[in-house]
Design a protein around this motif. Structure first.
Motif, PDB file in Angstrom:
ATOM      1  N   ALA A 126     -22.832  -7.600  36.303  1.00  0.00           N
ATOM      2  CA  ALA A 126     -21.123  -6.666  36.289  1.00  0.00           C
ATOM      3  C   ALA A 126     -21.007  -5.484  37.037  1.00  0.00           C
ATOM      4  N   GLN A 162     -19.209   6.676  26.104  1.00  0.00           N
ATOM      5  CA  GLN A 162     -18.415   5.678  26.461  1.00  0.00           C
ATOM      6  C   GLN A 162     -19.280   4.794  27.756  1.00  0.00           C
ATOM      7  N   ASN A 163     -20.052   5.459  28.509  1.00  0.00           N
ATOM      8  CA  ASN A 163     -21.071   4.795  29.427  1.00  0.00           C
ATOM      9  C   ASN A 163     -22.084   3.754  29.074  1.00  0.00           C
ATOM     10  N   ILE A 204     -24.345   1.574  26.504  1.00  0.00           N
ATOM     11  CA  ILE A 204     -24.915   0.070  26.253  1.00  0.00           C
ATOM     12  C   ILE A 204     -26.288  -0.244  24.944  1.00  0.00           C
ATOM     13  N   SER A 236     -13.256  -1.717  26.159  1.00  0.00           N
ATOM     14  CA  SER A 236     -13.389  -1.838  27.064  1.00  0.00           C
ATOM     15  C   SER A 236     -14.863  -2.146  28.070  1.00  0.00           C
ATOM     16  N   VAL A 237     -15.502  -1.598  27.889  1.00  0.00           N
ATOM     17  CA  VAL A 237     -16.892  -2.478  28.436  1.00  0.00           C
ATOM     18  C   VAL A 237     -17.347  -3.866  28.445  1.00  0.00           C
ATOM     19  N   GLU A 292     -15.181  -6.310  29.873  1.00  0.00           N
ATOM     20  CA  GLU A 292     -15.355  -6.682  31.453  1.00  0.00           C
ATOM     21  C   GLU A 292     -16.756  -7.684  31.226  1.00  0.00           C
ATOM     22  N   LEU A 293     -17.894  -6.487  30.193  1.00  0.00           N
ATOM     23  CA  LEU A 293     -19.228  -8.259  30.511  1.00  0.00           C
ATOM     24  C   LEU A 293     -18.761  -9.716  30.116  1.00  0.00           C
ATOM     25  N   ALA A 294     -17.567  -9.724  28.626  1.00  0.00           N
ATOM     26  CA  ALA A 294     -17.415 -10.737  28.944  1.00  0.00           C
ATOM     27  C   ALA A 294     -16.617 -12.114  29.423  1.00  0.00           C
ATOM     28  N   LYS A 295     -16.375 -11.083  30.996  1.00  0.00           N
ATOM     29  CA  LYS A 295     -16.011 -12.012  31.668  1.00  0.00           C
ATOM     30  C   LYS A 295     -17.022 -12.870  32.854  1.00  0.00           C
TER      31      LYS A 295
END
Lengths: 366, 366
Positions: free
Chosen positions: B102, B218-219, B221, B245-246, B249-252
């Motif tokens: 990602a 926020q950045n 993981i 919000s992170v 995106e990763l879930a995509k």
């Protein structure tokens, strides 16, 4: 935080609704739910397999033998190939992912049928590759050829879903071979054979044998799964068969332990229980006739299916509405609206399940 | 057929040797094999879990509830977070793969410790990203800062393996927080907490709590796994915790059904059996002292470990030779020669296993 730009074009795959959801949302007893939405085996798990899983349920802490030696050996014997021709994936989805990640990129395109397995497109978009689809929903090899010739400089992978999911059509081996013979040897041709054993059972002309395929075409990859006829959808085991030089490249993308210890055992045992597969095949095509007759009776178009499901198109009724109504009664089918079709895909179930589904459909359509 | 150029730089991860291999190659009875090579739980599978798996062994044909609703709900309660902060992966390996795919690309780099979990580098190379490592083998945050400042324009992900695998060292929460605070908000900081519960048990100063981490950064993981303290190495379940919000995106990048139906159940049950984890922790640090004493006695350097393994460095003896000799006796340890160390990583086993391993090591070194 910004992410790679390819993610902007990505949506998630819409998985079939699970039984748990119907139980949760509609308060229906789990036992009363009929799920014919995900092409799972209606006979459940083979007893040989479920017994084997239970026996090693205390081995869940141990990583699997990452060489997958025993499973590859059994597959090699089944297909008359070498273990070096085999790559194991977490479902055939994952070996398809490896194909795309190994061969496609931002400067290339993949070519697929108009309506086919959704993951080809999703994986392609992950690497920023373009997706070229035929205008024909089912596989039309003439249009494949036309598009291939038109986009020759960018097409890196061609996907042939044989038979096709979610539509069910199939094309004969001879026609497929003739087509692949016209494709440049540097273009990867993936024959997604997730439902191939159903097609072969119905009509041997459809049967593509992986040993023969890869002997004839160095650029061909045959992918298959334990999820359907072998009844292991929940265990997530699939594989790719290709020439060893291809497999060794794809294998670079495989993370260790990509299937579980119990899945490995389950797949090995499933291969040993061919009678379960035979029973599945026999029931499948006998029961499918019921749906065909139902469709004919109501003047609905259906696709002649070589799989364990049948796709029925609707005229004035809305497929989403029908699915929603059935859901409330505990029947889960697969609406194909998101594929752009006013159609429903129904997994062929056991006799009593199919009768119940058809009764409910009659009720709606009458 | 040509493949994407990134594949040229890729080698496969060398997985620990499985018990099956020792049985096959040395004809040793499976029961006599001691495998302390892959940081599996020496107490095996929790009884609660193995019973639960056996009970649904006839559900292997059903795909899992792809929302992973029940598991996410249990994790959300455990960590005091929302289900939207959670992404489930096929082991934490897979969520790490999502992070790399990602965020990293051909024009960027990842930053890691000199010797750390091998998959960071493998995934980075899959997408053509550069890998920058500290010269220090263990995590040296000063060197991390120095390299980060030097390569600020290309570093997209920083991996902090806390505690570190395969070396075992850990850094206090306060130091980690101070470090992350200096990093640009557009750089992803992955705190790989696969062994964090061991570190927290040994010294609460090491404990990074995911809810607090993602509230502060926020950045950031946080990645973790069921493979170690929960004893589910063979079931392949891990997860990422980050701001929603992170996660979205990763879930995509997550394919549907990326864990098995049985793995889902196993993980849910494992979370309900914390007494199994407590027993694991207690045994781990009590038994680790035996290895420390052994190393001291023989003048061997070892790394103060915050995990369920200990890394012992050798002087004149060759670690590969030692591992090979032990293998013939049915003892599987992890040689770290491929990491550039003349060292062996030993998973802390049960009392009698550790005694046997130490006896054999004494025999070799005497």
């Amino acid at each position: 935080m910004k992410f790679n730009k390819n993610l902007q074009n990505l949506k998630n795959y819409e998985a079939g609704k699970p039984i748990e959801l119907v139980v949760r949302e509609y308060g229906i007893n789990e036992k009363d739910v009929i799920k014919l939405a995900s092409n799972e085996n209606p006979f459940g798990t083979s007893e040989v397999v479920s017994k084997g899983i239970a026996e090693i349920s205390n081995k869940a802490h141990l990583y699997p033998d990452d060489s997958y030696f025993e499973l590859k050996d059994a597959l090699a014997k089944k297909y008359n190939i070498d273990v070096k021709n085999i790559l194991i994936g977490q479902g055939s989805d994952q070996v398809i992912e490896y194909c795309v990640h190994a061969k496609a990129n931002e400067n290339s395109a993949i070519l697929t049928a108009g309506v086919t397995f959704a993951m080809y497109e999703i994986y392609a978009k992950q690497v920023g590759a373009k997706v070229i689809k035929t205008t024909s929903q089912t596989h039309d090899l003439n249009e494949f050829k036309e598009l291939y010739n038109k986009h020759k400089d960018e097409i890196s992978i061609i996907f042939l879903c044989m038979p096709n999911n979610p539509l069910g059509e199939c094309i004969s081996k001879d026609e497929i071979y003739d087509f692949i013979a016209t494709i440049d040897k540097d273009v990867m041709v993936v024959v997604d054979a997730a439902y191939m054993d159903f097609a072969s059972y119905k009509d041997t002309k459809m049967q593509i044998q992986p040993d023969d395929l890869i002997k004839n075409f160095q650029n061909a990859i045959f992918t298959a799964t334990f999820s359907k006829s072998y009844g292991l959808g929940g265990m997530r085991v699939g594989y790719a068969i290709a020439n060893s030089s291809v497999i060794s490249e794809l294998a670079k993308l495989r993370a260790p332990f990509n299937i579980t210890t119990l899945s490995l055992k389950a797949a090995i045992l499933a291969l040993s229980d061919e009678s379960f597969v035979s029973k599945t095949m026999k029931n499948n095509f006998k029961e499918m006739i019921k749906y065909e007759n139902f469709a004919k009776e109501f003047g609905l178009e259906y696709i002649n299916s070589y799989t364990n499901f049948i796709t029925i198109k609707f005229n004035k009724e809305n497929s989403s509405q029908i699915c929603q109504n059935l859901l409330k009664k505990g029947i889960i089918l697969r609406d194909l609206k998101s594929y752009g079709l006013n159609a429903i895909r129904i997994t062929i179930g056991k006799s009593e399940q199919n009768d119940k589904v058809i009764d409910e459909l009659r009720e709606i359509l009458k």
